[in-house]
Each structure stands twice: as structure tokens, then as C-alpha cells.
Motif scaffolding. Structure first.
Motif, PDB file in Angstrom:
ATOM      1  N   VAL A  33     -10.519 -11.518  14.634  1.00 17.87           N
ATOM      2  CA  VAL A  33     -10.588  -9.536  15.119  1.00 17.87           C
ATOM      3  C   VAL A  33      -9.149  -9.068  13.529  1.00 17.87           C
ATOM      4  O   VAL A  33      -9.267  -9.708  13.096  1.00 17.87           O
ATOM      5  N   TYR A  34      -9.996  -7.994  14.087  1.00 17.62           N
ATOM      6  CA  TYR A  34      -9.117  -6.792  12.906  1.00 17.62           C
ATOM      7  C   TYR A  34      -8.371  -5.934  13.508  1.00 17.62           C
ATOM      8  O   TYR A  34      -8.730  -5.620  14.286  1.00 17.62           O
ATOM      9  N   LEU A  35      -7.905  -5.534  12.328  1.00 21.37           N
ATOM     10  CA  LEU A  35      -6.787  -4.382  12.727  1.00 21.37           C
ATOM     11  C   LEU A  35      -7.271  -3.381  11.453  1.00 21.37           C
ATOM     12  O   LEU A  35      -6.647  -4.001  10.085  1.00 21.37           O
ATOM     13  N   GLN A  36      -7.619  -2.523  11.993  1.00 22.48           N
ATOM     14  CA  GLN A  36      -7.830  -1.657  10.652  1.00 22.48           C
ATOM     15  C   GLN A  36      -6.597  -0.382  10.869  1.00 22.48           C
ATOM     16  O   GLN A  36      -6.850   0.235  11.901  1.00 22.48           O
TER      17      GLN A  36
ATOM     18  N   VAL B 246       0.497  -0.795   0.086  1.00 21.78           N
ATOM     19  CA  VAL B 246      -0.045   0.579  -0.018  1.00 21.78           C
ATOM     20  C   VAL B 246       1.353   1.150   0.012  1.00 21.78           C
ATOM     21  O   VAL B 246       1.961   1.149   0.733  1.00 21.78           O
ATOM     22  N   GLN B 247       0.422   2.117  -0.599  1.00 24.96           N
ATOM     23  CA  GLN B 247       0.530   3.472  -0.188  1.00 24.96           C
ATOM     24  C   GLN B 247       1.109   4.307   1.187  1.00 24.96           C
ATOM     25  O   GLN B 247       0.693   3.949   1.292  1.00 24.96           O
ATOM     26  N   ALA B 248       2.066   4.793   0.954  1.00 19.94           N
ATOM     27  CA  ALA B 248       1.958   5.604   2.644  1.00 19.94           C
ATOM     28  C   ALA B 248       0.536   6.456   2.543  1.00 19.94           C
ATOM     29  O   ALA B 248       0.240   7.118   1.468  1.00 19.94           O
ATOM     30  N   GLY B 249       0.389   6.968   3.630  1.00 21.33           N
ATOM     31  CA  GLY B 249      -1.115   7.483   3.315  1.00 21.33           C
ATOM     32  C   GLY B 249      -2.404   6.611   2.971  1.00 21.33           C
ATOM     33  O   GLY B 249      -4.025   7.205   3.379  1.00 21.33           O
ATOM     34  N   GLY B 250      -2.289   5.624   3.014  1.00 19.63           N
ATOM     35  CA  GLY B 250      -3.384   4.568   2.069  1.00 19.63           C
ATOM     36  C   GLY B 250      -3.682   3.894   3.454  1.00 19.63           C
ATOM     37  O   GLY B 250      -3.298   3.423   5.247  1.00 19.63           O
ATOM     38  N   SER B 251      -4.209   2.859   3.847  1.00 18.30           N
ATOM     39  CA  SER B 251      -5.310   1.871   5.111  1.00 18.30           C
ATOM     40  C   SER B 251      -5.286   0.135   4.295  1.00 18.30           C
ATOM     41  O   SER B 251      -5.077  -0.270   2.868  1.00 18.30           O
ATOM     42  N   LEU B 252      -5.143  -0.187   5.307  1.00 21.94           N
ATOM     43  CA  LEU B 252      -5.564  -1.911   4.978  1.00 21.94           C
ATOM     44  C   LEU B 252      -6.302  -1.919   6.142  1.00 21.94           C
ATOM     45  O   LEU B 252      -6.292  -1.806   7.806  1.00 21.94           O
ATOM     46  N   ARG B 253      -7.019  -3.119   5.732  1.00 18.95           N
ATOM     47  CA  ARG B 253      -8.175  -4.124   7.463  1.00 18.95           C
ATOM     48  C   ARG B 253      -7.542  -5.685   6.975  1.00 18.95           C
ATOM     49  O   ARG B 253      -7.569  -6.069   5.931  1.00 18.95           O
ATOM     50  N   LEU B 254      -6.485  -5.829   7.970  1.00 18.91           N
ATOM     51  CA  LEU B 254      -5.904  -7.265   8.419  1.00 18.91           C
ATOM     52  C   LEU B 254      -7.338  -7.897   9.226  1.00 18.91           C
ATOM     53  O   LEU B 254      -7.817  -7.272  10.603  1.00 18.91           O
ATOM     54  N   SER B 255      -7.578  -9.057   8.599  1.00 20.15           N
ATOM     55  CA  SER B 255      -7.933  -9.683  10.096  1.00 20.15           C
ATOM     56  C   SER B 255      -7.269 -10.944   9.925  1.00 20.15           C
ATOM     57  O   SER B 255      -6.175 -11.398   9.691  1.00 20.15           O
TER      58      SER B 255
END
Length: 122
Positions: free
Chosen positions: A79-82, A12-21
Motif C-alpha cells: 500500500v502506498y501513500l503519495q 523534505v522541504q516544505a512544498g515537496g513530495s514523498l511517497r511512502l510504501s
């Protein structure tokens, strides 16, 4: 057999988002606190965030600074990590752990997943 399986990592580019599960099986999920940790190359595994069994209370590392959110769905054993506003320094392998208490200490977690790579590019 207890399995914790992380997913959602990637580039992902800097400033972007990811959601881990992190999907759990082989344990009574609702009786475990869950934590997220990360490990960059050459560094020790460090605490990111954790959530109590019922999801009512969360804890975060200082560097999160409101960018990350830990949540859980006990019906889905997940469990998630946004992660928002990602920076280059967030590049690491991210791991979830299951333990009896929500803690920043790795030795408080009984089970671990295999990790998912998060790479933040400029």
C-alpha cells in the motif's frame, strides 16, 4: 508471522513530495483494508487515509485536503501513500495498519508497521 514494513520516509522541504510504501507479508493482503496514520511527538496517533480491500474506495482525514493519495497493489502486497505539498505540520512518524475495515479508528486495525519518519523542513 505478520509483518508490515514502511519505507520512503525522510527529510523534505516544505512544498515537496514523498511517497511512502508499506509492504505486507504473512497475511492474505487482498482480504485486508489498509490504513495510514501518523503520530507527532507528544500527540496521539491520528488517521491520515485508508483504502478498502479491493482498492475501490479511499477515505481521508480532513487535513489531507487533496494533497495525499492512498493506493494499493494487491499483487505486490503493498500500500502506498503519495504525499504532495507537504507542510511543517505533516512532520510525524507515519504508520500503516491492516484491518478488516477501512476505518479512521486505530482499534479497527489488527496489525501495524514500525513506522517511518517524515520530517518537513522550512
Amino acid at each position: 508471522q505478520v509483518d508490515l514494513v514502511e519505507s520512503g520516509g525522510g527529510l523534505v522541504q516544505a512544498g515537496g513530495s514523498l511517497r511512502l510504501s508499506c509492504s505486507a507479508s504473512g497475511l492474505t493482503f487482498s482480504t485486508y483494508a489498509m490504513g495510514w496514520f501518523r503520530q507527532a511527538p507528544g500527540q496521539e496517533r491520528e488517521f491520515v487515509g485508508a483504502i478498502r480491500k479491493d482498492g475501490g474506495v479511499t477515505y481521508y482525514a480532513h487535513f489531507v485536503q487533496g494533497r495525499f493519495t492512498v493506493s494499493r497493489d494487491n499483487d505486490q502486497n503493498t500500500v502506498y501513500l503519495q504525499m504532495n505539498s507537504l507542510t511543517l505540520e505533516d512532520t510525524a512518524v507515519y504508520y500503516c495498519g491492516a484491518g478488516f475495515v477501512a476505518s479512521a479508528r486505530t482499534d479497527e486495525y489488527r496489525y501495524w508497521g514500525q513506522g517511518t519518519q517524515v520530517t518537513v523542513s522550512s
